[in-house]
Design a protein around this motif. Structure first.
Motif, PDB file in Angstrom:
ATOM      1  N   ASN A  44      -1.557   4.655   6.815  1.00  0.00           N
ATOM      2  CA  ASN A  44      -2.260   5.406   5.763  1.00  0.00           C
ATOM      3  C   ASN A  44      -3.761   5.423   5.984  1.00  0.00           C
ATOM      4  O   ASN A  44      -4.482   6.171   5.318  1.00  0.00           O
ATOM      5  CB  ASN A  44      -1.961   4.802   4.396  1.00  0.00           C
ATOM      6  CG  ASN A  44      -0.490   4.873   4.036  1.00  0.00           C
ATOM      7  OD1 ASN A  44       0.227   5.783   4.470  1.00  0.00           O
ATOM      8  ND2 ASN A  44      -0.013   3.912   3.258  1.00  0.00           N
TER       9      ASN A  44
ATOM     10  N   ASN B  30       0.005   5.717   0.312  1.00  0.00           N
ATOM     11  CA  ASN B  30      -1.058   6.624   0.740  1.00  0.00           C
ATOM     12  C   ASN B  30      -1.581   7.401  -0.470  1.00  0.00           C
ATOM     13  O   ASN B  30      -1.224   8.551  -0.697  1.00  0.00           O
ATOM     14  CB  ASN B  30      -0.533   7.581   1.816  1.00  0.00           C
ATOM     15  CG  ASN B  30      -1.658   8.347   2.498  1.00  0.00           C
ATOM     16  OD1 ASN B  30      -2.783   7.869   2.536  1.00  0.00           O
ATOM     17  ND2 ASN B  30      -1.352   9.521   3.013  1.00  0.00           N
TER      18      ASN B  30
ATOM     19  N   ASP C 256      -7.024   2.899   2.439  1.00  0.00           N
ATOM     20  CA  ASP C 256      -5.624   2.503   2.555  1.00  0.00           C
ATOM     21  C   ASP C 256      -5.422   1.610   3.782  1.00  0.00           C
ATOM     22  O   ASP C 256      -6.369   1.297   4.514  1.00  0.00           O
ATOM     23  CB  ASP C 256      -4.740   3.754   2.632  1.00  0.00           C
ATOM     24  CG  ASP C 256      -4.742   4.524   1.302  1.00  0.00           C
ATOM     25  OD1 ASP C 256      -4.788   3.867   0.252  1.00  0.00           O
ATOM     26  OD2 ASP C 256      -4.716   5.760   1.343  1.00  0.00           O
TER      27      ASP C 256
ATOM     28  N   ASP D 256       0.825  -1.214   0.000  1.00  0.00           N
ATOM     29  CA  ASP D 256       0.000   0.000   0.000  1.00  0.00           C
ATOM     30  C   ASP D 256       0.851   1.252   0.000  1.00  0.00           C
ATOM     31  O   ASP D 256       1.932   1.293   0.610  1.00  0.00           O
ATOM     32  CB  ASP D 256      -0.904  -0.020   1.240  1.00  0.00           C
ATOM     33  CG  ASP D 256      -1.839   1.173   1.274  1.00  0.00           C
ATOM     34  OD1 ASP D 256      -2.573   1.357   0.297  1.00  0.00           O
ATOM     35  OD2 ASP D 256      -1.809   1.928   2.268  1.00  0.00           O
TER      36      ASP D 256
END
Length: 781
Positions: free
Chosen positions: A466, A428, A462, A426
């Motif tokens: 995040n 942000n 997210d 992931d």
């Protein structure tokens, strides 16, 4: 006295006569008078357990009351069936003996003792052999019993009918044509028994003849020669084929055994095995195309009958070359995880493929599962690079299972596969998202400090930091007050709280923004607009401003006794600081000295006379008026008026003649107008109105009207009504009040909400502009 019994009288009737059928006329046959039968007690005794007969006393007829069945009354073998009964007449006692013979009718069909007959007959049986059959019985007698038998049409059997010593009939089955089990193994016949009644009745039974087998058929293969293909390297134990010979016989005569014939080579017998019971031919040793390409075997099948019979066939086996090597996959430089923002073309893995076969069996195709953002680029023969072909989005697909499949072009093709698990990391790239872009939150006034108003949680797709959100109130000042002093939001979950108690009369709404910010690097945020609407409660009690006294709630008034009906005696005016709905005032009498003398308008508070005063009316009248608002629960205030009457008219101050009272007229305000007016605009408007009134008001000269300012919103009213005058067209809301009483003028001013109303009493001899702290007495309420 007993009488001698008469001779027996006998009647004969057929069985199963209908109910109500007349058997005989006893009155006529026995010489009885029907009048005597009607008067005396007649009893009909029947020897059997059931009552079948009855006497009609009026006609003397003997009739049937229940249907008679000969077979249920008498033995089935009895030739005669007699029903005995006595007719007894009392006063004097007389007994008549009667016998009723029940004659048989053909009401029963022949019936076999067994509904089905099963016979086993060998197919070697000779024509003329006889087989016993069960006979049929008929409960009827004589000619109504069984007379003959019939058999259904067939080619192999007929009947021989015999008569027993007792006259009963029975039949034998006779074979007239030899049987062949292979042609027909079961014969189904119908045996019918017919009685001699008119009309005749019949019954049936089924005959099943099972034909027993003899070994008269040799086994046969469906083909004389079989040709099959066997691939090299076929695993040991693999089924090559299943031989199937058939024998038309049954039982042991049809049980077969398979075996290699003597002239089948030992090498073939070492390579294949034959199951003697099932005929299955299986691989026994290694089959190698390079060693032998074709072989032949001879097989026989023989039955297990007493005199064994056999059949033969030939099996030719062709060995074929096969694609017996699978392609292989080798993966190097493998990445197990990549960030979702990696560029297109990023290398994920290097893949090499190979196959030990040659020719078409060694040519390989490589594919990956479809609809994935990856592609295979060939770098050299049988070497490929797996790279990213499209942008990745972890929020849509967080992980990929990439299946790699390789297939050669052999017949049949062989394949292999491997799987690469790729995790998408992931970043942000998603800002927090509120479910709505605008929140309207109603808050009831007088709320407790710290009360929860609403939850304004946002969502961030997210992961980890995040996704962790923090909530803030975007600072905004209203009248030098920060929003963070009025409201608080939980930074972790977005719960919005009130930090103070709100008052609808002071503040009616708040508009501000709340921001949600994630903890990514760099952080992303979004905000939402919050509209707080303060909802009014009925928390203000009505205040009576006219008639008003600085010394209490009792007001004294004087009027002449000569006034006419409909005269305005006084006017009660109350104001309420709540909103339009809760501030609507209604008036009513709580106490009244004489209910026939005065009336009160519940909406404008006017008190008028309902008739003229008479000499019987008291000179002093007392009334208590209640002013109640429209809230739930309603709040109220009262005022007591003491009214004194005098004989002659009281001189009115001369300076009130033709002097107009100035009052403010507003439109009928509703809830939408009240909400739209802000506190600052309201105070500014009041300041302008008061300034205009003070400048336009002049000292009132005798019998002269004062000048009127054209810019003033105060209109004129005839001053001959020397009582309180409502200055607003809305009877339920007051922003400024100007009234005149006999003692002077009253001004009601509404300052900052919740501070109350200031009521000033102004002497009659002064104008409005002369109001000062020394000239007016002020009541703070």
């Amino acid at each position: 006295m007993w009488s001698v019994a008469w001779a027996v009288t006998r009647y004969s009737i057929p069985e199963e006569m209908e109910r109500g059928s007349v058997v005989a006329n006893l009155a006529a046959d026995l010489g009885l008078n029907t009048a005597v039968l009607a008067e005396r007690e007649v009893k009909l005794d029947i020897i059997h357990s059931k009552k079948y007969l009855e006497i009609n006393r009026e006609t003397g007829e003997l009739y049937i009351v229940e249907r008679i069945d000969r077979e249920s009354l008498c033995s089935k073998t009895a030739m005669t069936c007699v029903l005995k009964l006595d007719v007894i007449i009392k006063n004097p006692l007389r007994i008549f003996n009667i016998e009723l013979e029940i004659t048989d009718i053909n009401d029963n069909a022949p019936q076999f003792r067994r509904d089905s007959i099963e016979l086993d007959i060998s197919e070697s049986a000779s024509p003329g052999e006889r087989f016993s059959l069960t006979n049929a019985v008929d409960p009827d007698i004589g000619t109504n019993s069984v007379k003959t038998y019939h058999i259904s049409n067939n080619e192999n059997f007929n009947l021989d009918i015999q008569t027993g010593s007792d006259g009963s009939k029975y039949a034998n089955l006779v074979l007239k044509k030899a049987l062949d089990r292979e042609e027909k193994n079961v014969h189904n016949l119908i045996l019918t028994a017919v009685d001699g009644g008119v009309p005749p009745r019949s019954g049936t039974a089924s005959i099943t003849v099972r034909v027993l087998d003899v070994n008269d058929n040799a086994p046969e293969f469906d083909r004389k020669t079989y040709s099959i293909n066997v691939a090299e390297n076929t695993p040991i134990g693999s089924l090559v084929m299943r031989l199937n010979a058939t024998d038309l016989d049954e039982g042991s005569n049809a049980e077969l055994s398979y075996s290699f014939m003597l002239y089948t080579s030992e090498k073939v017998q070492d390579m294949f095995e034959l199951n003697s019971n099932t005929g299955e031919l299986k691989v026994k040793g290694v089959v190698d195309f390079e060693e032998i390409m074709k072989l032949e075997m001879h097989i026989q099948a023989h039955d297990k009958g007493q005199n064994q019979l056999s059949g033969q066939c030939t099996v030719i086996v062709v060995v074929t070359d096969v694609n017996d090597n699978h392609p292989a996959i080798s993966i190097t430089s493998l990445k197990r995880a990549v960030k979702e923002n990696v560029p297109v073309g990023t290398l994920i893995a290097l893949i090499s493929i190979s196959d030990r076969d040659s020719g078409a069996n060694g040519i390989i195709d490589i594919t990956i599962n479809e609809d994935l953002p990856f592609v295979l680029n060939e770098s050299s023969k049988n070497d490929f690079a797996l790279v990213v072909s499209e942008s990745l989005d972890r929020e849509k697909i967080p992980e990929y299972e990439i299946a790699i499949i390789v297939t050669d072009k052999g017949t049949p093709p062989l394949s292999d596969n491997d799987t690469i698990s790729l995790e998408i990391l992931d970043i942000n790239d998603n800002a927090p998202l509120f479910p709505k872009s605008f929140y309207t939150i109603p808050v009831m006034e007088n709320n407790g400090p710290g009360s929860l108003l609403s939850s304004l949680a946002a969502f961030d797709p997210d992961l980890h930091e995040n996704q962790y959100l923090v909530y803030f109130i975007i600072e905004k000042e209203i009248v030098n007050t920060s929003m963070s002093m009025l409201f608080s939001i939980n930074p972790e979950n977005g719960d919005l709280y009130a930090l103070k108690t709100f008052d609808y009369e002071r503040e009616k709404e708040f508009l501000f923004h709340i921001e949600a910010r994630d903890s990514g690097v760099p952080p992303l945020s979004s905000n939402v607009t919050v509209h707080i609407i303060i909802v009014d409660q009925n928390d203000n009690t009505p205040v009576i401003v006219s008639p008003w006294s600085a010394h209490g709630s009792v007001v004294e008034e004087v009027i002449p006794r000569s006034i006419d009906k409909g005269h305005l005696v006084s006017k009660v005016i109350a104001i309420d600081g709540d909103s339009v709905h809760n501030s609507r005032i209604t008036y009513q009498f709580l106490q009244l000295t004489d209910a026939t003398l005065f009336s009160l308008d519940q909406y404008n508070g006017e008190i008028r006379t309902m008739r003229m005063f008479s000499y019987r009316d008291a000179r002093h009248q007392r009334m208590v008026v209640l002013a109640k608002d429209n809230g739930d629960p309603a709040l109220s205030a009262t005022v007591t008026i003491k009214l004194s009457t005098v004989e002659q008219a009281v001189k009115v101050y001369s300076d009130t003649m033709e002097v107009p009272l100035e009052y403010d007229i507003f439109s009928d305000l509703n809830l939408y107008l009240v909400i739209s007016l802000g506190a600052v605009s309201f105070l500014l408007l009041m300041t302008i109105l008061v300034t205009i009134v003070l400048k336009c008001q002049k000292p009132k000269p005798t019998k002269a009207a004062p000048p009127v300012c054209r810019n003033s919103i105060i209109s004129q009213r005839n001053s001959t009504i020397a009582d309180s005058t409502l200055i607003s067209s809305d009877a339920y809301w007051y922003s400024l009040f100007l009234a005149e009483t006999r003692k002077g003028k009253v001004v009601v001013r509404q300052p900052v909400p919740k501070a109350g109303y200031i009521i000033s009493s102004i002497p009659r001899s002064t104008g409005l502009t002369e109001t000062s702290e020394s000239a007016a007495s002020t009541l703070q309420v």
